[in-house]
Design an enzyme around this catalytic site. Structure first.
Site, PDB file in Angstrom:
ATOM      1  N   ASP A   9      61.476  65.555  35.977  1.00 32.51           N
ATOM      2  CA  ASP A   9      62.390  66.545  35.379  1.00 32.51           C
ATOM      3  C   ASP A   9      62.150  67.871  36.075  1.00 32.51           C
ATOM      4  OD1 ASP A   9      63.777  68.372  33.577  1.00 32.51           O
ATOM      5  OD2 ASP A   9      63.739  66.742  32.109  1.00 32.51           O
ATOM      6  N   ASP A 330      42.595   1.775  53.214  1.00 30.85           N
ATOM      7  CA  ASP A 330      42.797   2.288  54.569  1.00 30.85           C
ATOM      8  C   ASP A 330      43.687   1.298  55.324  1.00 30.85           C
ATOM      9  OD1 ASP A 330      41.264   4.257  56.755  1.00 30.85           O
ATOM     10  OD2 ASP A 330      41.935   2.328  57.588  1.00 30.85           O
ATOM     11  N   ILE A 331      44.750   1.797  55.972  1.00 32.12           N
ATOM     12  CA  ILE A 331      45.642   0.934  56.733  1.00 32.12           C
ATOM     13  C   ILE A 331      44.904   0.419  57.971  1.00 32.12           C
ATOM     14  CG2 ILE A 331      47.837   0.793  57.981  1.00 32.12           C
ATOM     15  CD1 ILE A 331      48.863   3.058  56.190  1.00 32.12           C
ATOM     16  N   ASP A 347      54.594   7.757  60.672  1.00 33.58           N
ATOM     17  CA  ASP A 347      54.987   8.451  59.441  1.00 33.58           C
ATOM     18  C   ASP A 347      55.798   7.531  58.534  1.00 33.58           C
ATOM     19  OD1 ASP A 347      53.703  10.705  60.301  1.00 33.58           O
ATOM     20  OD2 ASP A 347      55.524  11.787  60.893  1.00 33.58           O
ATOM     21  N   GLU A 373      45.298   7.934  57.304  1.00 27.88           N
ATOM     22  CA  GLU A 373      45.854   6.700  56.760  1.00 27.88           C
ATOM     23  C   GLU A 373      45.047   6.185  55.568  1.00 27.88           C
ATOM     24  OE1 GLU A 373      43.182   5.401  60.262  1.00 27.88           O
ATOM     25  OE2 GLU A 373      44.380   7.138  59.643  1.00 27.88           O
TER      26      GLU A 373
END
Length: 456
Positions: A9, A330-331, A347, A373
């Site tokens: 102000d 595990d793959i 993927d 994996e």
């Protein structure tokens, strides 16, 4: 409630008066004599709310507000215009400039403090959301912060709770340019409607003969589904007590009768925009949390989530004396998949492997991609015998159904090895449980692969 408030102000006596009132409520007060000084203070300091005069030399309050709201560093700061101007057109102009509310001189003490506290509560919520969303930003997911930004001007969804048909018609007509309005006369029915539908604003008209409208406001704030739904209440001129009580209950804004259609539209639009902004922030926080604990390739939980949640499941198992089993898989020869068919094919295999895990285990089980994996399934309330059955079923599903390579259209035969461990008296930590399963997996791999081995 501690907060830093900037009073702007050009008349020192007005500044001193507001400062004294705010300091008496234990607020930290900064002051500025003109708009330029106010902008500089907001740029350099943490300011939680601005009380801004309109009629100032050099730069009026409208321009100051517009500049604050246009600056990303200061746009989140609530602005209350404190002015001798009391024309609806001036209030509408201020709201369009981004002001959050108006107070008319001479300022009513109760309305001043209640309005300040109400806006500060809202800012505290928004600040917490902004900080979390900024964390998402630093994690490289800026798109989350930008999602939905184009919704600012689309028609909103408003619930009007009004006991009189003629005032319903006037309000619906006033809001027609910006919102689809659903009007209802029964407050309790309105509570149900608000909780079951995606409204962006509730307008409560205090014109009921035999019902306290603040009861509905309180109920809306107490329900989880409507806790963050903006509420605007319409009150009689001079009913300061209701305004103060409403703001203390968490009502976001108010307007007095006779209702100016332009002011009603501007205030409603402000509340709906704020809700959309906070909804986007909440969504970005939720999604950033999900991204932080989810493997982006497979959609399973990631190792970070497993490390935290396994401890919870393990401790619960110990406390209740219930079994807990862990499966690590595990793959087999996954490196050959990548070397022969490429990483896109790899993927594809990982995604399909995750899908088969997801379709085989129970909803209560926690399936995670542990890394590369390797995958982990944590099975609460599961004995070693049941865990072995689940592992054998998954091993068979992997072996007997070829994997489809989306990248080339070829089919590929895949097998996997499995290690299982269960919580027994000698296993007293989650780490030991995982170690036992890992050793069992190693035995399955070295023993010929495509096998299930349970830890001794």
């Amino acid at each position: 409630m501690t907060a830093r408030i900037l009073v702007v102000d050009d008349i020192p006596a007005n500044v001193k008066l507001l400062e004294a009132r705010l300091v008496a409520e234990y607020f930290d007060v900064l002051t500025a004599g003109d708009g330029y000084q106010a902008l500089a203070i907001c740029e350099r300091n943490q300011v939680d709310l601005v009380l801004l005069d309109i009629m100032m030399p050099g730069m009026d309050g409208f321009e100051v507000c517009e500049r604050l709201k246009a600056n990303p560093k200061t746009s989140h700061i609530p602005v209350v215009m404190v002015t001798a101007l009391d024309q609806p057109a001036d209030r509408v102009r201020g709201l369009k400039a981004g002001a959050d509310d108006f107070l008319t001189k001479p300022v009513n003490d109760l309305q001043l403090i209640s309005r300040v506290k109400s806006l500060l509560r809202l800012k505290t919520l928004s600040d917490e959301l902004r900080i979390r969303a900024e964390t998402a930003h630093t994690m490289g997911i800026e798109e989350l912060l930008r999602s939905g930004e184009g919704r600012g001007e689309e028609s909103g969804q408003v619930l009007l709770v009004d006991g009189r048909a003629n005032s319903q018609e006037r309000i619906i007509k006033a809001l027609k340019p910006i919102a689809d309005v659903s009007a209802i006369s029964d407050p309790q029915a309105a509570l149900f409607e608000a909780s079951e539908n995606p409204f962006e604003l509730v307008i409560v008209n205090s014109n009921f003969d035999d019902y306290d409208p603040l009861r509905l406001c309180s109920q809306l704030r107490s329900l989880e589904r409507t806790r963050f739904l903006p509420i605007l209440i319409i009150t009689e001129q001079g009913d300061d007590e209701m305004v103060v009580r409403a703001l203390e209950l968490g009502v976001n804004d108010y307007i007095v009768r006779p209702v100016d259609p332009n002011e009603l539209m501007a205030r409603s639009l402000t509340q709906m925009r704020r809700k959309r902004y906070n909804d986007r922030l909440r969504a970005s926080v939720k999604q950033s949390i999900e991204l932080a604990v989810t493997d982006p390739l497979t959609g399973l939980s990631n190792r970070r989530y497993l490390d935290n949640h396994l401890s919870t499941l393990f401790n619960r198992s110990m406390a209740r004396g219930r079994p807990l089993s862990v499966l690590i898989t595990d793959i087999d020869r996954f490196k050959q998949v990548n070397d022969t068919y490429g990483h896109d094919a790899g993927d594809d295999v990982l995604r399909e492997f995750a899908n088969r895990i997801r379709s085989t285990v129970r909803g209560a089980d926690l399936a995670c991609r542990y890394g590369g994996e390797e995958f982990v399934v944590v099975m609460p309330d599961t004995s070693p015998e049941v865990a072995a059955t689940v592992a054998e079923r998954l091993r068979s599903v992997v072996e007997t159904t070829p994997f489809q390579l989306k990248s080339s259209g070829q089919e590929l035969s895949v097998t996997a090895s499995f290690g299982i461990s269960s919580r027994i008296s000698s296993v007293i930590t989650p780490g030991q449980l995982m170690k036992q399963a890992d050793l069992a997996l190693y035995e399955a791999k070295t023993g010929g692969r495509n096998r299930v081995v349970a830890a001794a």
